[in-house]
Design an enzyme around this catalytic site. Structure first.
Site, PDB file in Angstrom:
ATOM      1  N   LEU A  61      19.374  30.296  47.395  1.00  0.00           N
ATOM      2  CA  LEU A  61      18.270  31.223  47.652  1.00  0.00           C
ATOM      3  C   LEU A  61      17.421  31.372  46.394  1.00  0.00           C
ATOM      4  O   LEU A  61      16.195  31.248  46.452  1.00  0.00           O
ATOM      5  CB  LEU A  61      18.801  32.588  48.098  1.00  0.00           C
ATOM      6  CG  LEU A  61      17.758  33.721  48.099  1.00  0.00           C
ATOM      7  CD1 LEU A  61      16.676  33.466  49.146  1.00  0.00           C
ATOM      8  CD2 LEU A  61      18.431  35.068  48.323  1.00  0.00           C
ATOM      9  N   TYR A  62      18.059  31.643  45.266  1.00  0.00           N
ATOM     10  CA  TYR A  62      17.305  31.861  44.028  1.00  0.00           C
ATOM     11  C   TYR A  62      16.486  30.628  43.664  1.00  0.00           C
ATOM     12  O   TYR A  62      15.319  30.741  43.285  1.00  0.00           O
ATOM     13  CB  TYR A  62      18.239  32.247  42.887  1.00  0.00           C
ATOM     14  CG  TYR A  62      19.031  33.512  43.147  1.00  0.00           C
ATOM     15  CD1 TYR A  62      18.491  34.573  43.877  1.00  0.00           C
ATOM     16  CD2 TYR A  62      20.332  33.647  42.677  1.00  0.00           C
ATOM     17  CE1 TYR A  62      19.231  35.730  44.122  1.00  0.00           C
ATOM     18  CE2 TYR A  62      21.069  34.793  42.911  1.00  0.00           C
ATOM     19  CZ  TYR A  62      20.517  35.831  43.638  1.00  0.00           C
ATOM     20  OH  TYR A  62      21.245  36.969  43.872  1.00  0.00           O
ATOM     21  N   ARG A  63      17.071  29.458  43.799  1.00  0.00           N
ATOM     22  CA  ARG A  63      16.319  28.226  43.501  1.00  0.00           C
ATOM     23  C   ARG A  63      15.118  28.078  44.433  1.00  0.00           C
ATOM     24  O   ARG A  63      14.045  27.658  44.009  1.00  0.00           O
ATOM     25  CB  ARG A  63      17.223  27.006  43.625  1.00  0.00           C
ATOM     26  CG  ARG A  63      18.114  26.811  42.435  1.00  0.00           C
ATOM     27  CD  ARG A  63      18.745  25.420  42.448  1.00  0.00           C
ATOM     28  NE  ARG A  63      19.850  25.382  41.524  1.00  0.00           N
ATOM     29  CZ  ARG A  63      21.129  25.462  41.857  1.00  0.00           C
ATOM     30  NH1 ARG A  63      21.486  25.552  43.125  1.00  0.00           N
ATOM     31  NH2 ARG A  63      22.062  25.424  40.945  1.00  0.00           N
TER      32      ARG A  63
END
Length: 194
Positions: A146-148
């Site tokens: 998600l963060y990427r």
């Protein structure tokens, strides 16, 4: 908030919602009751920090996710731990003028539905800063993916925090976060922002 069916994102008073938020974190992160008690005191201290922003995700009146953060300060415990790791990779400047996402957790049955993305977009969108930093377990998890997808990149890996065997990655991203849309639409401004 639009985009996540049946879930509303709204500002919360972090101190008042800390017990319910820790219940969510305990399920999402697998915390023991003892760990919850320790973290409850930490969240209470964080709630008093200048610039803290907190949002909750609600479904049918129940808190199903939450996130909070604050402008990073070098004297914060977290910063003192990660500073040597960032400095060694040439990223020491990421400790200044950056919004630190302190916690972001969603109940398992609501994961994969855009709730975490909506929370972090809303949180960072209210920060008023140009960059965001966070730490996550250093493994290929749904959270790291998600963060990427939002634009976060690894600044340091294999970071060791005292009192845990897990290794963490420190990730940073320019704001606003990458991807469709922007911060989620919220019901009101953060109740506890300073």
């Amino acid at each position: 908030m639009t985009g996540v069916t049946g879930v509303r994102i709204e500002a919360i008073d972090l101190a008042a919602w800390a017990p319910q938020a820790l219940d969510v974190q305990a399920v999402a992160f697998g915390l023991t009751p003892e760990e919850v008690m320790v973290r409850l005191h930490i969240v209470g201290r964080h709630a008093q920090q200048p610039g803290v922003i907190a949002f909750g995700a609600f479904s049918a009146g129940r808190l199903v996710g939450f996130g909070y953060g604050m402008p990073n300060r070098r004297e914060h415990w977290w910063s003192t731990v990660i500073e040597p790791y960032l400095a060694a990779r040439g990223y020491g400047g990421w400790l200044d003028g950056v919004f630190a996402v302190t916690e972001l957790h969603v109940l398992p049955e609501f994961q994969g539905r855009g709730v975490g993305s909506a929370l972090i977009r809303t949180l960072t969108g209210w920060s008023g800063l140009d960059r965001s930093i966070l730490s996550a377990i250093d493994a290929e998890t749904p959270a790291r993916r998600l963060y990427r997808s939002l634009g976060y990149q690894d600044l340091a890996r294999a970071v060791h925090f005292p009192n845990t065997e897990r290794r963490y990655a420190v990730m940073g991203a320019p704001l606003p976060l990458r991807g469709a849309g922007g911060p989620g639409r919220v019901q009101s401004a953060p109740a506890n922002s300073r």
